[in-house]
Design an enzyme around this catalytic site. Structure first.
Site, PDB file in Angstrom:
ATOM      1  N   CYS A  34     -30.185  55.466   6.052  1.00 14.77           N
ATOM      2  CA  CYS A  34     -31.497  55.979   5.659  1.00 14.77           C
ATOM      3  C   CYS A  34     -31.957  55.337   4.357  1.00 14.77           C
ATOM      4  O   CYS A  34     -31.175  54.728   3.621  1.00 14.77           O
ATOM      5  CB  CYS A  34     -31.454  57.496   5.439  1.00 14.77           C
ATOM      6  SG  CYS A  34     -30.853  58.464   6.830  1.00 14.77           S
ATOM      7  N   ASP A 446     -55.214  31.701 -23.197  1.00 21.02           N
ATOM      8  CA  ASP A 446     -56.329  32.206 -22.398  1.00 21.02           C
ATOM      9  C   ASP A 446     -57.252  33.066 -23.258  1.00 21.02           C
ATOM     10  O   ASP A 446     -56.804  33.934 -24.022  1.00 21.02           O
ATOM     11  CB  ASP A 446     -55.779  33.041 -21.234  1.00 21.02           C
ATOM     12  CG  ASP A 446     -56.866  33.535 -20.309  1.00 21.02           C
ATOM     13  OD1 ASP A 446     -57.216  32.814 -19.371  1.00 21.02           O
ATOM     14  OD2 ASP A 446     -57.363  34.653 -20.549  1.00 21.02           O
TER      15      ASP A 446
END
Length: 498
Positions: A34, A446
């Site tokens: 599971c 940037d």
């Protein structure tokens, strides 16, 4: 993590979905494995065994739980955040390299022997590359069985099985049911997502892409929509749509953010490309990230903490085509987002391959590096120096001198890029962020990052920003998203419907 038994037991006992995909819980008394968040009754710790992959649990003789469907968990966030050999191998396996080229092809791409690859992957994942690829094929088969009306023979072929016998045997072994039994008991929501009837050109599929919460769609889809190249990308009906060139032909995908998943619709020219298309969509949207861990690390810096608390779950928007993104970043050097889109649109119109059948406003594939290396400056309104840079980059990509594949070595690729004339640090870091997926990529120069840094109290000096950003490692690409979001730019918000 699966070796820390106490931590795994705590995660299973609390049904903590954050750990889905990190490890798998096998229950010896039932023979089932599971995900940690399985809603079934929690087994006793002495009956639990933990595995690092679904393939390892399958190799241990366990079958997938029918209730929690562990094969549909988000992938482990490790493979997209690490740069070592095993992580590079896992990214290539997810991209379908073993199905196309075998383990020998995987080893060749990584520059190691087959034996070395087998040993290292098995040591960390508990299963070899072939078993991991087999588990991936089983997941593809389950999706097609439960969400399409395709004949089983077509599904076996599309999922990558060599025969119907292998397909039937694997499905029974992994899911403890025959393909026909799985189709007959598919739940109502799944039946509602059956594939639409295929046309002469396209096979249409609908599926759900899970993710770890939280996920903030604003900058993720906003960035992709704001930078969309006409003919290749668009925002339509609340979804980001784009064309892709996949191993067996062209495709189109539409991705819509929902509260607990991303709804995906795909138009495939060849069903064998479904696993690759799914993997590339997950990669593009950064769906396997662990946002809780990333946000906690960034919020440790009090200057970023306010931004993180206000917008948890930011992802890094990437590209489904790394070569395309690299070219577009070079095109966008020192110009606006709108101008970059215009230049890219001209390339697409003149050199892009037309789709066999348009989908909405999407008409072309972005031109390949092999075609772009033959572009003529007279047809493109850009400086001659930038045209030379684009051609030089395209040539290096076409000839294999620059590796932007999922298995690329990030440090080597950076060095190869910076050696190309006309490509500087901003372009290299932007390519590392959006094409390679390096979570620590950070284009310091940037303008948006500099403006965002100033807004949180970091002086606008490149050396200072670079030095201060060290506190955010190894998640600087995510810090960049928060800094960009301090500006009023269309990349930071979902587009309004037209």
């Amino acid at each position: 993590m699966y070796t820390d038994t106490e931590a795994c037991v705590r995660a299973v006992s609390s049904r903590d979905a954050r750990f889905d995909g990190w490890f798998y819980t096998a229950v010896r008394t039932t023979g089932i494995y599971c995900r940690p968040s399985c809603p079934a009754t929690t087994p006793k710790p002495r009956n639990m065994t933990f595995y690092p992959s679904a393939a390892a649990a399958q190799a241990g003789g366990f079958r997938a739980c029918k209730r929690c469907r562990p094969d549909t968990s988000p992938g482990s966030p490790e493979w997209n955040s690490r740069a070592d050999l095993v992580a590079r191998a896992m990214r290539l396996i997810a991209d379908g390299v073993i199905d196309r080229e075998g383990v020998a092809g995987l080893a060749r791409r990584l520059g190691y022997s087959v034996r070395q690859i087998e040993r290292q992957v098995r040591s960390e994942l508990g299963a070899g590359p072939l078993s991991l690829a087999r588990a991936q094929r089983a997941q593809t088969a389950r999706v097609l069985v439960e969400t399409s009306d395709l004949p089983m023979a077509d599904i076996a072929f599309a999922a990558g099985f060599g025969s119907i016998r292998a397909f039937n045997g694997t499905v029974r072994e992994v899911f403890a049911a025959t393909p026909r039994e799985m189709r007959s008991r598919a739940s109502a929501p799944e039946r509602g997502e059956r594939a639409e009837a295929s046309t002469g050109t396209w096979h249409q599929m609908r599926l759900r892409l899970p993710f770890r919460r939280p996920l903030l769609p604003d900058n993720l889809f906003g960035h992709l929509a704001a930078t969309a190249v006409p003919g290749v990308e668009e925002w339509r009906d609340g979804a980001y749509r784009r064309t892709m060139l996949l191993p067996h032909g062209p495709a189109v995908v539409a991705l819509r953010p929902e509260p607990d998943h991303v709804a995906a619709q795909m138009w495939l020219s060849d069903l064998r490309d479904l696993p690759v298309a799914t993997s590339r969509c997950r990669w593009m949207l950064d769906l396997d990230a662990d946002p809780v861990a990333i946000d906690a690390a960034l919020a440790a810096d009090r200057r970023l903490a306010r931004l993180v608390r206000a917008a948890p779950g930011r992802r890094v928007p990437r590209s489904a085509d790394a070569d395309e993104m690299a070219v577009r970043i070079v095109l966008g050097q020192q110009i606006s987002t709108k101008a970059a889109r215009t230049h890219a649109g001209r390339l697409v119109k003149r050199y892009g391959q037309r789709l066999p059948e348009p989908v909405g406003g999407l008409t072309h594939l972005f031109p390949t590096a092999a075609r772009l290396r033959r572009t003529s400056a007279e047809h493109l309104a850009m400086p001659a120096s930038r045209h030379r840079t684009v051609v030089g980059l395209a040539t290096a990509l076409a000839e294999g001198q620059i590796d932007l594949t999922p298995g690329a070595d990030w440090a080597s690729t950076r060095a190869d890029l910076i050696a190309l004339p006309g490509i500087g640090p901003w372009s290299v870091e932007s390519i590392a962020m959006r094409a390679l997926g390096d979570p620590d990529a950070f284009p310091t120069s940037d303008l948006g990052i500099r403006a965002g840094a100033a807004r949180i109290g970091i002086p606008d000096h490149l050396a200072t920003i670079q030095s201060e950003s060290a506190r955010w490692r190894p998640w600087r690409a995510y810090a960049a998203q928060h800094l960009w979001a301090t500006t009023d730019h269309e990349i930071n918000r979902l587009p309004k419907e037209q």
